[in-house]
Design an enzyme around this catalytic site. Structure first.
Site, PDB file in Angstrom:
ATOM      1  N   HIS A 422       0.863  -1.181   0.000  1.00  0.00           N
ATOM      2  CA  HIS A 422       0.000   0.000   0.000  1.00  0.00           C
ATOM      3  C   HIS A 422       0.896   1.226   0.000  1.00  0.00           C
ATOM      4  O   HIS A 422       2.061   1.146   0.408  1.00  0.00           O
ATOM      5  CB  HIS A 422      -0.983   0.008   1.177  1.00  0.00           C
ATOM      6  CG  HIS A 422      -0.361  -0.202   2.529  1.00  0.00           C
ATOM      7  ND1 HIS A 422       0.285   0.812   3.228  1.00  0.00           N
ATOM      8  CD2 HIS A 422      -0.288  -1.288   3.329  1.00  0.00           C
ATOM      9  CE1 HIS A 422       0.707   0.349   4.391  1.00  0.00           C
ATOM     10  NE2 HIS A 422       0.389  -0.927   4.473  1.00  0.00           N
ATOM     11  N   HIS A 429       1.222   3.159  11.052  1.00  0.00           N
ATOM     12  CA  HIS A 429       1.769   3.092  12.403  1.00  0.00           C
ATOM     13  C   HIS A 429       1.834   4.472  13.048  1.00  0.00           C
ATOM     14  O   HIS A 429       1.521   4.639  14.233  1.00  0.00           O
ATOM     15  CB  HIS A 429       3.174   2.472  12.383  1.00  0.00           C
ATOM     16  CG  HIS A 429       3.185   0.975  12.438  1.00  0.00           C
ATOM     17  ND1 HIS A 429       2.884   0.187  11.360  1.00  0.00           N
ATOM     18  CD2 HIS A 429       3.468   0.129  13.464  1.00  0.00           C
ATOM     19  CE1 HIS A 429       2.981  -1.092  11.706  1.00  0.00           C
ATOM     20  NE2 HIS A 429       3.334  -1.163  12.977  1.00  0.00           N
TER      21      HIS A 429
END
Length: 582
Positions: A422, A429
């Protein structure tokens, strides 16, 4: 390669993506944006054919999923990333080259390591940090800034503090590199969990040969679990002690794992709640109606003079108590993911590994790169880089799995499969980090000193008391260690080679806005009279109470909330107003 194209076919000579495949990829995403529900029902896919030997794209539709407790992900926006052909992008790439070179140097040795000093020296000359006067603007227009860096501030977060203090450098340069929340034992009910981790063996990097790099760009499936130590033998596990260790941690973590652990550490160690908690500084984890904290806890005792609780004969539990923070720190994670996934599949920023392919072809092989990627100044910065020079010189000396090969500017990757399938911007995160840490700062008193700071030994086998000059400066607070935790987890992905610094910076701010959005909406559901205050990542105060948010002393123009009311869709876009929060 000017945009994310991993998982599509690439020319074996130039590394350039197949134009027709990429056009189909973009067209399908445009259709999804125009009518998400109908496109999905018709069988949405990004490749013309499926192939079990290729990796799948990661969840592009989630950025178009609505949420009942925060603003629609489409309303959250982040600035454009640096241009491919920009000095800022080149500076970020050079930082990543240094991270790869230093991946196995223990944090405990950074103060005296010559290569760490060399990295700090070079990065102190490059435009690596977002403009403190225009953090929400397109970086191409606003420009990035140069900040002097030392071994104490290298690869740390905390540059956003310059938004509140124009003279500040890297605010997280206090204490050890790693947050205390990644080192201390985790009290989990009757369990006590030492943070000794599975780790990757040192010296083994991936994708340093053109053929291997090309196969990964095409979407080749690879086993991500190679090279792990301690999977079956607990005695081989260790405390995080190198950047490779941290990169491995963020390869396998449950996204909210570190923040749930932080909440458990703070609750289990008796740290006081936010001064605005209506039930006072103590927090009943078990719901017994009596104190659960140690009566000699230094952090708690220092908070005892902050006034009486509003409800002295009651404890918080489901509201303003342990179960609330334990659920909210996980609840906000998926909301943050939806917001950042919309940005990922809109901006389509290429991954650092793809950019390094351009550098390799232009500078090592001398092949003209597509899109006229590098102008004269960008190419000069790259060619002059001490990091790139050291990297190409080190090839063949054991820095990768290959022993005999030609010089290469390909970024050595910590993960066998390289980056996820992606796009790079923003970072999942980092957005989750910003959101979860904001929830923790809203619940706990960030001003108190963290008690008993430790650091890992160079071999990661033991924790020892932290003896740095700043150990007792009064600045190693809960807030600092929470901010540092967000940076460690987010920048740990950079250390693996899969993200850029600006992915971290803008995504932490995005996550902060999502968390404030959620906390504001929940504010109308409580009966308690409360007012919580904490500092933003930019160092300015945020205040939340029933139906109101103040930032830097100014009340934000948000839709009025009434008790128990659920905002109607036409009144739910508060993301634009929250954009002012840095």
């Amino acid at each position: 390669m000017a945009r994310f194209s991993k998982g599509l076919d690439h020319d074996p000579t130039t590394g350039e993506v197949n134009a027709s495949q990429f056009q189909l990829f973009v067209d399908q995403l445009k259709k999804l944006n125009a009518d998400p529900g109908q496109v999905a029902k018709r069988g949405f896919q990004l490749r013309s054919k499926t192939c079990d030997s290729l990796r799948r794209f990661v969840n592009p539709q989630s950025g178009w999923a609505l949420d009942t407790e925060v603003t629609d992900p489409c309303c959250y926006v982040i600035p454009e990333p640096p241009d491919l052909n920009s000095q800022e992008e080149a500076a970020e790439m050079i930082e990543l080259y240094w991270m790869a070179l230093l991946r196995d140097v223990p944090f405990a040795q950074w103060d005296d390591h010559p290569l760490v000093a060399a990295a700090a020296e070079e990065l102190s000359t490059l435009p690596l940090f977002i403009n403190r006067d225009a953090p929400n603007e397109n970086p191409t227009n606003a420009g990035f800034e140069v900040i002097p860096i030392t071994s104490k501030s290298l690869f740390r977060g905390g540059e956003l503090a310059r938004f509140a203090d124009q003279t500040a450098g890297i605010s997280e340069s206090i204490g050890p590199y790693l947050s205390q929340f990644l080192l201390h034992e985790i009290p989990y009910g009757t369990l006590r969990i030492p943070q000794r981790c599975i780790h990757a063996a040192s010296g083994i990097d991936y994708m340093t040969e053109w053929s291997e790099w090309l196969h990964v760009q095409d979407g080749e499936r690879r086993n991500p679990n190679q090279n792990l130590v301690g999977q079956h033998d607990p005695s081989q596990r260790r405390y995080l002690s190198t950047m490779r260790d941290l990169a491995t941690y963020v390869h396998y973590d449950a996204l909210y794992e570190a923040y749930l652990n932080a909440a458990l550490i703070l609750l289990g160690s008796g740290y006081p709640t936010n001064p605005g908690n209506p039930y006072g500084p103590g927090c009943s984890v078990m719901g017994t109606g009596q104190d659960q904290r140690p009566h000699d806890n230094e952090a708690y005792l220092k908070s005892a003079d902050r006034g009486s609780p509003k409800y002295p004969d009651q404890d918080g539990f489901g509201t303003f108590g342990g179960p609330q923070v334990l659920s909210q720190v996980t609840e906000v994670a998926t909301r943050a993911l939806k917001a950042v996934w919309r940005q990922k599949w809109t901006h389509l920023r290429l991954r650092p590994e793809a950019y390094s392919g351009l550098v390799h072809r232009a500078i090592v092989d001398g092949v003209p790169v597509p899109y006229e990627a590098f102008d004269i100044e960008v190419e000069r910065i790259l060619r002059a880089s001490c990091a790139l020079d050291r990297l190409t010189a080190s090839r063949g000396k054991g820095r990768s799995r290959h022993r005999d090969h030609d010089p290469s500017a390909l970024l050595p990757m910590a993960f066998p499969e390289g980056s996820p399938t992606h796009p790079s911007y923003g970072a999942g995160h980092a957005t989750v980090a910003g959101a979860c840490v904001t929830v923790l700062k809203a619940f706990f008193d960030g001003t108190v000193q963290f008690i008993g700071p430790v650091e890992a030994t160079a071999d990661g086998q033991h924790l020892v008391p932290y003896q740095g000059m700043d150990a007792h400066s009064g600045k190693m607070t809960v807030e600092l260690e929470l901010n540092k935790l967000a940076a460690n987890i987010a920048i740990g992905r950079n250390m693996a080679g899969v993200h850029w610094r600006s992915d971290y910076t803008q995504s932490v701010l995005l996550g902060q806005r999502v968390a404030v959005d959620m906390l504001y909406r929940k504010s109308a559901t409580y009966t308690e009279d409360y007012c919580i205050r904490f500092n933003s990542f930019g160092g300015k105060p945020i205040e939340i109470q029933a139906g109101q948010v103040k930032y830097a002393g100014k009340k934000l123009s948000l839709p009025e909330l009434k008790r128990g009311e659920c905002l109607e869709p036409e009144r739910c876009n508060i993301a634009n107003e929250l954009k002012s929060i840095i």
